[in-house]
Design a protein around this motif. Structure first.
Motif, PDB file in Angstrom:
ATOM      1  N   LYS A 388      29.575  -4.158   5.427  1.00 45.78           N
ATOM      2  CA  LYS A 388      28.160  -3.626   5.149  1.00 45.78           C
ATOM      3  C   LYS A 388      28.354  -2.218   4.449  1.00 45.78           C
ATOM      4  O   LYS A 388      29.540  -1.749   4.334  1.00 45.78           O
ATOM      5  CB  LYS A 388      27.544  -3.354   6.435  1.00 45.78           C
ATOM      6  CG  LYS A 388      27.221  -4.418   7.149  1.00 45.78           C
ATOM      7  CD  LYS A 388      26.149  -4.256   8.491  1.00 45.78           C
ATOM      8  CE  LYS A 388      25.986  -5.591   9.143  1.00 45.78           C
ATOM      9  NZ  LYS A 388      25.267  -5.251  10.339  1.00 45.78           N
ATOM     10  N   GLU A 426      21.288  -4.471   7.935  1.00 42.46           N
ATOM     11  CA  GLU A 426      21.653  -5.708   7.629  1.00 42.46           C
ATOM     12  C   GLU A 426      22.893  -5.766   6.639  1.00 42.46           C
ATOM     13  O   GLU A 426      22.940  -4.663   6.105  1.00 42.46           O
ATOM     14  CB  GLU A 426      20.269  -6.346   7.048  1.00 42.46           C
ATOM     15  CG  GLU A 426      18.992  -6.448   7.546  1.00 42.46           C
ATOM     16  CD  GLU A 426      18.353  -4.920   7.326  1.00 42.46           C
ATOM     17  OE1 GLU A 426      18.992  -3.826   6.890  1.00 42.46           O
ATOM     18  OE2 GLU A 426      17.077  -4.930   7.346  1.00 42.46           O
ATOM     19  N   GLU A 430      21.633  -9.393   2.282  1.00 39.30           N
ATOM     20  CA  GLU A 430      20.286  -9.507   3.097  1.00 39.30           C
ATOM     21  C   GLU A 430      19.215  -8.522   2.892  1.00 39.30           C
ATOM     22  O   GLU A 430      18.055  -8.747   2.625  1.00 39.30           O
ATOM     23  CB  GLU A 430      20.559  -9.637   4.708  1.00 39.30           C
ATOM     24  CG  GLU A 430      19.367  -9.862   5.400  1.00 39.30           C
ATOM     25  CD  GLU A 430      19.638  -9.894   6.929  1.00 39.30           C
ATOM     26  OE1 GLU A 430      21.005 -10.078   7.405  1.00 39.30           O
ATOM     27  OE2 GLU A 430      18.708  -9.773   7.811  1.00 39.30           O
ATOM     28  N   ARG A 431      19.753  -7.222   2.664  1.00 34.57           N
ATOM     29  CA  ARG A 431      18.947  -6.155   2.332  1.00 34.57           C
ATOM     30  C   ARG A 431      18.431  -6.345   0.729  1.00 34.57           C
ATOM     31  O   ARG A 431      17.145  -5.999   0.794  1.00 34.57           O
ATOM     32  CB  ARG A 431      19.672  -4.762   2.288  1.00 34.57           C
ATOM     33  CG  ARG A 431      20.198  -4.327   3.775  1.00 34.57           C
ATOM     34  CD  ARG A 431      20.992  -3.154   3.698  1.00 34.57           C
ATOM     35  NE  ARG A 431      20.175  -2.008   3.195  1.00 34.57           N
ATOM     36  CZ  ARG A 431      19.379  -1.188   4.029  1.00 34.57           C
ATOM     37  NH1 ARG A 431      19.143  -1.361   5.187  1.00 34.57           N
ATOM     38  NH2 ARG A 431      18.742  -0.195   3.342  1.00 34.57           N
ATOM     39  N   ALA A 433      17.575  -9.160  -0.450  1.00 30.38           N
ATOM     40  CA  ALA A 433      16.744 -10.127  -0.509  1.00 30.38           C
ATOM     41  C   ALA A 433      15.427  -9.681  -0.028  1.00 30.38           C
ATOM     42  O   ALA A 433      14.370 -10.173  -0.322  1.00 30.38           O
ATOM     43  CB  ALA A 433      17.389 -11.342   0.485  1.00 30.38           C
ATOM     44  N   LYS A 434      15.686  -8.761   0.813  1.00 30.70           N
ATOM     45  CA  LYS A 434      14.333  -7.882   1.486  1.00 30.70           C
ATOM     46  C   LYS A 434      13.783  -6.834   0.566  1.00 30.70           C
ATOM     47  O   LYS A 434      12.706  -6.199   0.915  1.00 30.70           O
ATOM     48  CB  LYS A 434      14.685  -7.494   2.796  1.00 30.70           C
ATOM     49  CG  LYS A 434      14.816  -8.220   3.835  1.00 30.70           C
ATOM     50  CD  LYS A 434      15.154  -7.631   5.144  1.00 30.70           C
ATOM     51  CE  LYS A 434      15.397  -8.650   6.329  1.00 30.70           C
ATOM     52  NZ  LYS A 434      15.844  -7.800   7.343  1.00 30.70           N
ATOM     53  N   ARG A 438      20.956  -2.056  -1.337  1.00 26.24           N
ATOM     54  CA  ARG A 438      22.089  -2.516  -0.909  1.00 26.24           C
ATOM     55  C   ARG A 438      22.847  -1.557   0.169  1.00 26.24           C
ATOM     56  O   ARG A 438      22.884  -2.254   1.363  1.00 26.24           O
ATOM     57  CB  ARG A 438      23.364  -2.736  -1.732  1.00 26.24           C
ATOM     58  CG  ARG A 438      23.243  -4.010  -2.648  1.00 26.24           C
ATOM     59  CD  ARG A 438      24.036  -4.085  -3.556  1.00 26.24           C
ATOM     60  NE  ARG A 438      25.348  -4.505  -3.291  1.00 26.24           N
ATOM     61  CZ  ARG A 438      25.750  -5.598  -2.620  1.00 26.24           C
ATOM     62  NH1 ARG A 438      25.190  -6.504  -3.014  1.00 26.24           N
ATOM     63  NH2 ARG A 438      26.962  -5.717  -2.197  1.00 26.24           N
ATOM     64  N   GLN A 462      16.924  -3.470  10.088  1.00 23.95           N
ATOM     65  CA  GLN A 462      15.977  -4.352  10.428  1.00 23.95           C
ATOM     66  C   GLN A 462      14.784  -3.989  11.658  1.00 23.95           C
ATOM     67  O   GLN A 462      13.910  -4.712  12.011  1.00 23.95           O
ATOM     68  CB  GLN A 462      16.482  -5.626  10.793  1.00 23.95           C
ATOM     69  CG  GLN A 462      17.394  -5.671  11.985  1.00 23.95           C
ATOM     70  CD  GLN A 462      18.208  -6.966  12.170  1.00 23.95           C
ATOM     71  OE1 GLN A 462      17.980  -7.714  11.209  1.00 23.95           O
ATOM     72  NE2 GLN A 462      19.147  -7.035  12.846  1.00 23.95           N
TER      73      GLN A 462
END
Lengths: 691, 173, 103
Positions: A388, A426, A430-431, A433-434, A438, A462
């Motif tokens: 991450k 996240e 995933e970040r 995508a939301k 990053r 999240q």
């Protein structure tokens, strides 16, 4: 009361600080690879560890450190570039150095070799094998007393063509210590007269160094015969510009005097009157700045202070506490008597003991910043491990807390940060995508709030899903299904033993210990944990901690035969209430104060007092969690300055007390822990309603 | 009950009275013995640790051994004493006061004369007892002070562990 | 208002003892032709003492002639590094190196 002054133990403590410093600096370097000051700072730390390590017989540590020092020397000289691999190896090497010094018996030499091999791979070449003898190490330049030299030099006119790069010489001087260099350009001719190959510049350097004078000559060793070199020792004091110029014979005493008669700033004035060239004033100003810096550094060194064992501070605190008690008795005697002189003396002693107590308290308080900086490495390493991208930001580093409290906060904070890293933030993809950046952010902050300190761990991950927590809690039977709970009640469930919503067990936080460990630790410090979260946006965990050991101003009250202290910071007002309309209730009742209904707790029933009650009850209105709550007591006894003594483990689970104090007559009084007491009152009320 | 070794080692003990019976604890942990001082009640505390006292500027919990052993609190008499001991509570050195009906003396006992706690016929909670000592024809109940202060779950561990404890005590002398 | 004639002189690559003679010629020429000389050093890769001396000399000459020499700021890279290494202080006679560009 023997004081142990084992030099090796002292060295270990110093080394520990150096290691912490080194870690911070290395992490800074990773973020700012071009910052030369940071690289120098890392290099110096390594150099000191190597030198003093050898001096105290830690030869293995010294030899090992030498390799790292060499690598960073190359970085300083631009031979090797900073890379994240290099920082990584340096951090691992630092950990190994720490083992070599703190637990030499546990050190594994093959580990060390592996690290050195990695280091060699990163910097390209294997540094030559080194063996260090203690005799050589004892010549460590750090043993010399620091001195400041003024070095004026003019290179031979052919210096530029003869391959003696003046810049290299100046760099060498800088390597000897703190060096302020000023170039004097007065001799540079006009363009029509210039010979581009002649060195016209003259230099004045202020060098504060621990090296001997001969080291300066060595720098100029190949030029000494043809150059002008003047080296003087300067006393590092805050001298005036005029004095410096006089000292340098840059201006005559008369010239200075006449200039001083006007009111202008002296530097500008001397230049204006043509008494000195502007570069010479510049050099003098630089010298002034340099000397001031040195004087400050020296003062800092002296301010660095002495080391005191924590338990000796505790002893001191206890003794001061006893002194205060004795002084209170003295005060009672003085008040009873009529001797004015005696009374004045008692007042004086009272003032002194209260100052002494404040000072003693102050010694124990340390800023929380040191603790925060220890988490940078944790976040860095763990985010790599988890793949991450996480940034740790901090605020309120200067917030002072009792040293013991800071030590005991380390583990719970590690746990909370790990949890944020692992379950909160996240993965980068995933970040994205939301629609988030990053890089996730964990923000750590500390702030004083009245008699409490608030420590907040906030992430932009999240968040915590209340539905999932509820489902899990119902599944494990923590709560009956379908019960009405607020989100904040639900969030508190994560601190129950055996509770974990993590689907997969990771090496980071899935080690079989849950958040209940954190809860237990914070409870042990008589603090509380507050959780807020917005799904998809992030979670904030706030630790509210009392400033244990702090002196608090308290309101002394009586309930039954016992006396209790209510922290004055929580008290809003006191009201009187007739006892006749008292109903038998263990929990809350309401009281109307200027039209506002305020719930109040009867301490008599909460504390199971069965002596007859007074006709009037005093109600102390305290602020708690944003609201106002009354505490019904039998009598108000007045203000009392309180040294908090913590309760032993035997009383750790007794609800509603944050500690105890010793009163003027030598007896013990409990200090009320308002938030916990109110919680306890609510619980009692719930029980009495149920039955 | 055969775990007690035959080697004889002298151990210093402090003997005291509780509800008419003689008890002993290792003298090594005892710091001082005080007359009764002002005791502050701690509301809602476990019954056996209902009070706090001031011992030389320190706030010290007071442990009522009678209550710990399942008896009721008794009124203080002219003989009532507080035995101040220092022990380790979960790794933290802690000073604790013990209420004793009477304190007799510091004396020596041979480990040889310590017998394991009988399983039956004892009115005291066996888990707090290390063994029964014999001095002449008198019996001495030897306290396992660490157990007295262990949290309740730990205090009820089975007999095996207790026997090991006795062995340890014998070696420790 | 008639604007004075000004020249922008740009140096790139190396400005060292090897190129010093060329630089002297360029500076002399530019100073003779213009009232304001702006030195641009953004792309300098290598600098040594000779360049610093030459620009300082040109500046001195400009002042004597009542002309202006400016170094286009902010300077950075190799030039700034070399000025710092050489001990050129941002106060005093050499402050022109560090002055903000007045546009």
């Amino acid at each position: 009361m023997a004081v142990s002054l084992d030099p090796i133990a002292t060295f270990r403590i110093e080394a520990q600080e150096l290691f912490e410093h080194l870690e911070t600096v290395l992490l800074d370097i990773e973020a700012n690879p071009d910052d030369k000051d940071l690289i120098d700072s890392a290099f110096r730390a390594m150099h000191t560890i190597k030198g003093s390590g050898a001096m105290f017989g830690f030869d293995a540590a010294s030899v090992f450190t030498h390799h790292l020092e060499t690598a960073f020397d190359w970085v300083r000289k631009g031979k090797v570039a900073i890379s994240s691999e290099l920082v990584e190896v340096a951090l691992v090497a630092k950990d190994h150095m720490r083992i070599l010094i703190e637990h030499p018996d546990e050190a594994n030499s093959s580990d060390g070799d592996a690290i050195l091999a990695r280091l060699a791979a990163v910097i390209g070449t294997a540094p030559a094998k080194v063996t260090l003898t203690r005799a050589a190490a004892s010549q460590n330049p750090t043993l010399h007393k620091s001195a400041t030299y003024r070095i004026c030099f003019r290179l031979p006119v052919n210096a530029l063509t003869s391959g003696n790069n003046p810049l290299g010489l100046l760099d060498e001087l800088r390597e000897l210590g703190t060096c302020t260099v000023t170039a004097i350009t007065d001799d540079i001719p006009l363009l029509e007269d210039i010979d581009p190959f002649t060195c016209y510049l003259v230099w004045e350097c202020l060098l504060s160094t621990e090296h001997p004078r001969s080291a300066i000559d060595e720098v100029f060793i190949f030029l000494l015969d043809d150059m002008e070199l003047k080296v003087d020792i300067v006393e590092p004091d805050g001298r005036r510009l005029g004095e410096i110029l006089l000292d340098r014979q840059a201006v005559s005493a008369e010239g200075l005097d006449s200039a001083l008669t006007s009111q202008n700033r002296i530097g500008a004035l001397l230049v204006k009157e043509g008494l000195v060239s502007s570069d010479i004033v510049t050099a003098a100003l630089a010298e002034q700045g340099h000397l001031r810096g040195e004087a400050e550094r020296a003062a800092k060194r002296e301010n660095a202070g002495i080391r005191v064992q924590a338990e000796r501070l505790d002893e001191l605190m206890d003794q001061v506490g006893e002194l205060v008690i004795a002084q209170a008795r003295l005060r009672q005697m003085a008040d009873a008597g009529k001797d004015i002189h005696f009374k004045a003396l008692v007042k004086e002693i009272e003032r002194l003991s209260s100052e002494l107590r404040a000072t003693t308290m102050g010694i124990r308080m340390v800023p929380i910043g040191a603790l925060f900086s220890r988490f940078r490495r944790l976040v860095r390493d763990l985010s790599r491990e988890l793949g991450k991208e996480i940034q740790l930001t901090t605020a309120g580093e200067e917030t002072e807390l009792d040293k013991t409290l800071i030590e005991r906060l380390h583990d719970p904070l590690v746990h909370l940060i790990r949890n944020s890293l692992d379950h909160g933030i996240e993965a980068p993809a995933e970040r994205e995508a939301k629609g988030k950046s990053r890089e996730g952010v964990i923000h750590l902050s500390a702030v004083h709030s009245g008699a409490q300190v608030l420590i907040t761990i906030k992430d932009d991950g999240q968040g915590i899903d209340p539905l999932r927590v509820r489902a899990k809690a119902e599944e494990t039977g923590l709560i009956p299904s379908g019960t009405d709970f607020s989100d904040s009640d639900i969030f508190q469930l994560i601190f129950q033993p055996g509770f974990s919503t993590a689907g997969t067990v990771t090496s980071v936080s899935g080690r079989g210990v849950g958040m209940d460990v954190v809860k237990k630790a914070i409870d042990g410090l008589r603090g509380s944990i507050d959780v807020t979260s917005t799904l998809g946006v992030g979670a904030t965990i706030t630790l509210k901690l009392p400033l244990t050991l702090a002196i608090i101003d308290g309101l002394l009250v009586r309930v039954g035969k016992s006396r209790y202290v209510i922290p004055l910071s929580t008290v809003e007002e006191c009201v009187e209430r007739r006892t006749v309309d008292d109903t038998i209730s263990a929990g809350f009742d309401f009281l109307s104060i200027r039209g506002e209904l305020v719930p109040f707790l009867r301490l008599r029933s909460l504390f199971h007092v069965n002596t007859p009650s007074e006709l009037f009850q005093r109600i102390v209105i305290v602020s708690a969690g944003g609201g106002r709550v009354g505490l019904a007591v039998d009598q108000l006894l007045g203000k009392h300055q309180t040294v908090i003594k913590s309760l032993s483990k035997l009383h750790a689970h007794v609800p509603g007390f944050s500690g105890a104090t010793i009163l003027g007559d030598g007896s013990v009084a409990l200090i009320l822990d308002i938030p916990h007491l109110i919680d306890y009152g609510q619980t009692c009320e719930a029980h009495s309603r149920a039955s | 009950m055969a775990t007690v070794e035959s080697t004889s080692l002298p151990v210093k003990i402090l003997t005291l009275a509780l509800a008419g019976e003689a008890f002993a604890l290792e003298a090594e942990v005892v710091r001082e013995i005080l007359d009764i001082v002002t005791i502050t009640d701690v509301p809602n505390a476990p019954a056996y640790v209902w009070g706090l006292i001031n011992v030389r500027g320190k706030v010290v919990p007071l442990v009522d051994l009678r209550v710990r052993f399942g008896l009721t609190r008794s009124d203080f008499t002219i003989d009532t004493r507080i035995v101040v001991i220092e022990l380790d509570l979960d790794g933290e050195p802690t000073i604790v006061g013990l209420l004793a009906d009477k304190v007799y003396e510091v004396t020596t006992i041979n480990t040889e004369s310590i017998e394991a706690t009988p399983r039956v016929g004892l009115k005291w909670r066996a888990e707090f007892i290390r063994g029964i000592g014999r001095r002449g024809k008198d019996f001495l109940v030897i306290l396992d002070i660490d157990r007295v202060f262990a949290s309740d779950q730990q205090a009820f561990i089975g007999d095996n562990t207790r026997n090991n404890e006795i062995t340890r005590f014998v070696h420790a002398g | 208002m008639v604007e004075a004639y000004s020249t922008v002189l740009e140096f790139s690559g190396a400005a060292t003892i090897r190129t010093a003679e060329d630089i002297v010629i360029k500076l002399k020429q530019a100073l003779a032709e213009s009232d304001t000389l702006i030195i641009v050093c953004d792309d300098l890769q290598e600098v040594d003492i000779t360049f610093i001396q030459l620009i300082a000399s040109a500046r001195k000459s400009a002042m004597v002639l009542g002309k202006t020499l400016q170094v286009s700021a902010p300077i950075g890279g190799e030039l700034l590094k070399t000025l710092n290494r050489a001990g050129i202080q941002p106060t005093g006679s050499q402050s022109f190196w560090f002055q903000e560009r007045s546009v």
